[in-house]
Structure formats: C-alpha cells, structure tokens
Design an enzyme around this catalytic site. Structure first.
Site, PDB file in Angstrom:
ATOM      1  N   ARG A   1      75.663  77.596  62.417  1.00 33.87           N
ATOM      2  CA  ARG A   1      76.541  76.902  63.351  1.00 33.87           C
ATOM      3  C   ARG A   1      77.562  76.105  62.554  1.00 33.87           C
ATOM      4  O   ARG A   1      77.464  74.886  62.395  1.00 33.87           O
ATOM      5  CB  ARG A   1      75.722  75.991  64.260  1.00 33.87           C
ATOM      6  CG  ARG A   1      76.551  75.338  65.367  1.00 33.87           C
ATOM      7  CD  ARG A   1      75.744  74.323  66.132  1.00 33.87           C
ATOM      8  NE  ARG A   1      74.601  74.902  66.821  1.00 33.87           N
ATOM      9  CZ  ARG A   1      73.762  74.225  67.592  1.00 33.87           C
ATOM     10  NH1 ARG A   1      73.937  72.919  67.762  1.00 33.87           N
ATOM     11  NH2 ARG A   1      72.748  74.819  68.159  1.00 33.87           N
TER      12      ARG A   1
ATOM     13  N   LYS B   1      55.639  82.896  41.169  1.00 29.76           N
ATOM     14  CA  LYS B   1      55.699  82.240  39.864  1.00 29.76           C
ATOM     15  C   LYS B   1      55.019  83.097  38.807  1.00 29.76           C
ATOM     16  O   LYS B   1      53.954  83.671  39.023  1.00 29.76           O
ATOM     17  CB  LYS B   1      55.037  80.859  39.937  1.00 29.76           C
ATOM     18  CG  LYS B   1      55.809  79.860  40.799  1.00 29.76           C
ATOM     19  CD  LYS B   1      55.140  78.500  40.785  1.00 29.76           C
ATOM     20  CE  LYS B   1      55.922  77.508  41.643  1.00 29.76           C
ATOM     21  NZ  LYS B   1      57.243  77.190  41.079  1.00 29.76           N
TER      22      LYS B   1
ATOM     23  N   GLU C   1      52.117  66.110  43.817  1.00 28.41           N
ATOM     24  CA  GLU C   1      53.541  65.795  43.738  1.00 28.41           C
ATOM     25  C   GLU C   1      53.698  64.308  43.482  1.00 28.41           C
ATOM     26  O   GLU C   1      52.919  63.499  44.012  1.00 28.41           O
ATOM     27  CB  GLU C   1      54.252  66.184  45.028  1.00 28.41           C
ATOM     28  CG  GLU C   1      54.248  67.665  45.327  1.00 28.41           C
ATOM     29  CD  GLU C   1      54.969  67.988  46.621  1.00 28.41           C
ATOM     30  OE1 GLU C   1      56.075  68.543  46.543  1.00 28.41           O
ATOM     31  OE2 GLU C   1      54.442  67.666  47.700  1.00 28.41           O
TER      32      GLU C   1
ATOM     33  N   HIS D   1      49.475  77.986  49.935  1.00 33.21           N
ATOM     34  CA  HIS D   1      49.492  78.005  48.470  1.00 33.21           C
ATOM     35  C   HIS D   1      48.086  77.960  47.871  1.00 33.21           C
ATOM     36  O   HIS D   1      47.714  78.797  47.050  1.00 33.21           O
ATOM     37  CB  HIS D   1      50.293  76.820  47.928  1.00 33.21           C
ATOM     38  CG  HIS D   1      51.723  76.786  48.374  1.00 33.21           C
ATOM     39  ND1 HIS D   1      52.437  77.916  48.681  1.00 33.21           N
ATOM     40  CD2 HIS D   1      52.582  75.748  48.558  1.00 33.21           C
ATOM     41  CE1 HIS D   1      53.660  77.570  49.032  1.00 33.21           C
ATOM     42  NE2 HIS D   1      53.771  76.269  48.964  1.00 33.21           N
TER      43      HIS D   1
ATOM     44  N   LYS E   1      50.820  63.859  47.945  1.00 30.04           N
ATOM     45  CA  LYS E   1      52.108  63.295  47.548  1.00 30.04           C
ATOM     46  C   LYS E   1      51.887  61.910  46.952  1.00 30.04           C
ATOM     47  O   LYS E   1      50.854  61.278  47.166  1.00 30.04           O
ATOM     48  CB  LYS E   1      53.046  63.219  48.749  1.00 30.04           C
ATOM     49  CG  LYS E   1      53.437  64.594  49.295  1.00 30.04           C
ATOM     50  CD  LYS E   1      54.447  64.481  50.415  1.00 30.04           C
ATOM     51  CE  LYS E   1      54.874  65.858  50.906  1.00 30.04           C
ATOM     52  NZ  LYS E   1      55.617  66.636  49.885  1.00 30.04           N
TER      53      LYS E   1
END
Length: 509
Positions: A63, A204, A238, A262, A360
């Site tokens: 858009r 990977k 992370e 994962h 995280k």
C-alpha cells in the site's frame, strides 16, 4: 511431484553451483523490516554470486503510491545498507531491468489485475516462462484474502512445464487448530510440495553442519545416545527486549514465537536417526519420528518455567521492564522467558531430558545445542585431583560465534596428577575462507529451485503444536503474571530449579 528440473544444474555433479531457472518472485508486504533487511538484500546477494538467471523478475506489492523507479530506489537503498556482498553496478543494472512495483490493497480487485498484468509482462519481457513464487511476508490473517485474489485473477494457473509456489513466514498459526485452518487456506491453491514454510534457522550453515558433524564423523555416532549422554540443552538467548514489536509479541510470547518452530526443529535435528539420504522426504521422515515421540512430562509446574523481564542493566546501561514497554498492557501475562523439559520416548533417547530455553534480555545473544555426557563410571584420581572437573560436553554454536566446542579433562603440566577442564574449539571463521551465505539467501534459492529439504511440512508443524499446546494451556490457567527476572540476568529462579530437580544446571554460554 515437482517436474521442474533446473537445466543449469547437472544432478550428477553436486559440485556445480546451484543456479535458479527463469522465474518471478512476488513479495507481499514488501515495505516491512523483513523485506528491507533480509529479503531484498538476499536477492541481490544471490544475483551477485551468480545464482540468479538473467531471466529473473522481482515484484513488490504494498500500500504505497510508488512507481517502479520509487520501488527500485527502495531496493537499492536496502541492498546498499544490508547486502553481504560488495555492490557492483553491472549486477544491479541487470537486476533493475526486472524490478516492478504494484500499489494496492488486498481487498482491491484492480490492484490484483495490475499484479497479474505485471507478472505476464515479465513472463514475456524477461522470459520467465510462467514460473512464479509468491512470498507472503504478511500477517496470517491476510492469507485467505490474498489466496482468494490470486485464484480469482488466474495467477496460479498451471501450464505444461511451469510452476507456482508460495512462501509462508512463521508463525504457522498460534496453536494446533489455527495451524490446521491456515493449512486449509493455503492448500486450496497449492499442493504440499509447492508450499515453503520459512524457518530461517534451518537455513543457517551451522544448523546444517549439525548433520555433517553427526553423520560424516564416525567418532560421534557411537556415543550419541542415552548410554553416554546425560542431558541436552538447547538455548536461544537474546540480549534485546521487544523493541517496537509489542503489537506482534504481546499475547504471542516467546514459546510460540521461538520454541514451537526454531527450538523444536533443532531438537529434531539433534535427536533424529540417520536418514538414508539427505533428500527432503528422508530428512522429514526422521524428524517427524522424533517429534511424534517427544512430549513435555506431566507436572508442568515442575518441568516448565516462564518469566518476564523486569528493569535492570544491559550492556552497562539501565533498561526498562517488559510491562513498561510501549504498547504492552500493565497486566500482560505474556512470557519473555520460556523453558521446558522434553522427553523423547524412543530407544536412543529414553531417560535423557532435553531442556529447551528461549528468552529476551539475557546477558548475551547466543544460540547453541549442548550435549552433556555422563561422568566416567570410575575415576582413579583423588578428590583433590579432580575437584573442579566437570562433565564432558559437545557444544554446537549456531550464533553468533559459529562453531563447535568439545569440553574435556586434561592433565595440568607438572609433576602431580592434577586434572583440569579444557576446551577444544573449532570456529567457522578461522577454518574456512569461503563466506557462509546468509540464511535467507539459501532459503530463497531453495524456493526458486524447488528444493525443499530445509522447510518443515504441515505434519511437522502440527506435531510441534501438539507438544507445546498443553504447556500454553497450563500457563493460561494460572491466571497470574510470569515470574519477574532482572534484565541482563539468566532468567527466573524457576528456570534454574527445573534443572536442579534433575541434578543438573544450565551451562553458561
């Protein structure tokens, strides 16, 4: 069956480069971060490496009130900023000839008529032969509308010798039921071999090297079982928070976002039996056997843990907690830390716990698979000789420092028998001069080639949800916020207690 054979690749000589045949790649959601940071740079890098043919077209749909040249500038800027290979003007000019943009919305018939006409023009001008890949970098809630429009405007018609494929980004639903509904939507237009579910971790190099490590080296296979392995840890940590992704992440959580895809895929690759070949069907068959035998033990209060990051310190600076992030409800029960024990009920792994952990705001960013081995049944040393001796371990590092570490005991130089834990390390960067392709390069090329070994099929997706769904339902029944843990630490106490009950502790990456 996929009848398309790449004429530029002799299947008898695997040493030849894999080069895609003529085709058009259509990206829906082309203005998003994924497209700008990963997809468009990956397309350029493939062209720069000589993996794309002259007859290649790239179409963006979004858009935006852009002309072709506006979109071309967006691609150019994304390539300049994020491509891994050097910018070469001649490569860019060739790619530029096949770049098109179609402005519009998913509910607008005229927009899809323009898309159809644009693709047909590329088929003629670039000689792409009616071969089309549709990359849905959009929310799953929009899939059905896009599928309806593609069918209504004849963009998935099949003719002799051509192909159509669809690429889906995770999440593949938010539970088993929604995953099946999503598959019903996609399967109306595409056969199973035409559907490519992207899990970028499987692209990977280091993940693929797990297969080489196991099956190309005789030294590991005899000890890759419950006779020698005490437990396995699979960690994806992370060091960042959710950033501006509250709209996506809150209500989803780290377990759905990472463990369902994962980490369970890494578990399957770690635990699978040796396939008869590395063809897609053989790899999937062995992974499905593992996932079908995997389960989280009863008593989820003992064998799972969840947490939410609170304020703390990250990289030497103060950071806010999850509940203070923009767009997050103060009463949110979404977990940013999830850990669980998974048992595999088969002969090879019975009695070996697999611990999965993702979070995280950890102290550092790391993804790894660590196999810890049982202690030797008899140590002919005094207690003081081996006071600090730990267990042997094989650690496969997936990111960021890709490689393999073997940890074992060795004698300290000197006259006394003193044993100390040491590590033998292999790093990809120091052992190979070739640069590893970025995961999306490998996966996009596999889509264009119709080469599916690295893409999970629907049955794998459903088996993964069957493992995770009961845990999610249990957490939801608690009706309380997850345990808080300070940012920059390795998670809540419940995560450590989960392993301590079994006599283990998380290794520090």
């Amino acid at each position: 069956m996929n009848s398309y054979v790449n004429p530029l690749r002799d299947p008898q000589d695997r040493r030849l480069p894999r080069i895609a045949g003529p085709c058009v790649l259509v990206i829906f959601g082309v203005t998003g971060d994924l497209s700008r940071k990963k997809l468009m740079p990956a397309v350029y890098d493939l062209a720069n490496r000589g993996m794309l043919p002259p007859g290649f077209g790239l179409v963006g749909f979004a858009r935006r009130d852009w002309a072709d040249q506006d979109f071309a500038q967006v691609v150019h800027d994304a390539v300049k900023e994020n491509a891994r290979t050097p910018f070469r003007e001649e490569v860019w000019e060739q790619l530029l000839e096949g770049i098109r943009f179609v402005p519009g919305t998913f509910d607008d018939d005229q927009s899809f008529e323009r898309l159809r006409d644009t693709i047909r023009d590329l088929d003629t001008a670039r000689g792409t032969g009616g071969n089309h890949a549709f990359y849905l970098s959009i929310p799953p809630s929009s899939f059905e509308q896009v599928m309806t429009q593609l069918r209504r405007h004849g963009m998935t018609e099949r003719h002799e010798g051509n192909w159509n494929r669809v690429v889906i980004e995770k999440p593949f639903g938010h539970d088993l039921e929604s995953a099946r509904e999503l598959d019903d939507v996609v399967s109306v237009l595409f056969q199973p071999h035409e559907v490519f579910r992207i899990d970028h971790y499987l692209g990977k190099e280091t993940v693929q090297n797990m297969l080489a490590l196991r099956f190309a080296n005789q030294m590991f296979e005899p000890i890759w079982n419950n006779h020698y392995v005490s437990h396995v840890e699979i960690t994806m940590a992370e060091d960042i928070g959710i950033g501006g992704r509250a709209g996506y992440f809150d209500g989803i959580g780290i377990a759905r976002d990472v463990i369902q895809n994962h980490l369970l895929q890494l578990l399957a690759l770690t635990a699978m039996e040796e396939p008869t070949s590395f063809e897609a069907g053989q790899l999937r068959a062995e992974k499905k056997k593992v996932l079908a035998a995997a389960r989280v033990p009863d008593r989820y209060d003992l064998h799972t843990a969840r947490g939410q990051y609170a304020a703390g310190w990250q990289g030497g600076r103060p950071v806010i907690g999850y509940l203070e992030e923009d767009g997050v409800s103060p009463g949110s029960t979404t977990e940013t830390y999830a850990a669980m024990r998974v048992d595999i009920d088969n002969r090879r792994w019975a009695g070996v716990p697999f611990y999965l952990r993702s979070a995280k705001r950890m102290p550092r960013r790391v993804t790894e698979v660590a196999l810890s081995f049982k202690r030797a049944p008899h140590l002919p040393f005094t207690a003081t000789d081996t006071e600090e001796l730990g267990t042997n371990a094989l650690v496969m590092r997936i990111q960021p420092d890709e490689g393999v570490t073997l940890r074992f005991g060795a004698k300290v130089p000197g006259t006394q028998m003193e044993i100390r834990e040491v590590s033998m390390d292999f790093g990809y960067g120091g052992s190979f001069t070739e640069s590893s392709p970025e995961a999306y390069e490998r996966l996009i090329l596999d889509v264009l080639l119709g080469d599916p070994p690295l893409f999970p099929q629907q049955e794998e997706v459903e088996l993964s949800w069957k493992i995770l769904d009961p845990v999610i339902e249990y957490w939801a029944s608690l009706k309380q916020q997850p345990e808080q843990y300070a940012s920059g630490t390795w998670g809540p106490a419940s995560g450590r207690e989960m392993l301590a009950r079994d006599g283990f502790s998380w290794r520090r990456p």
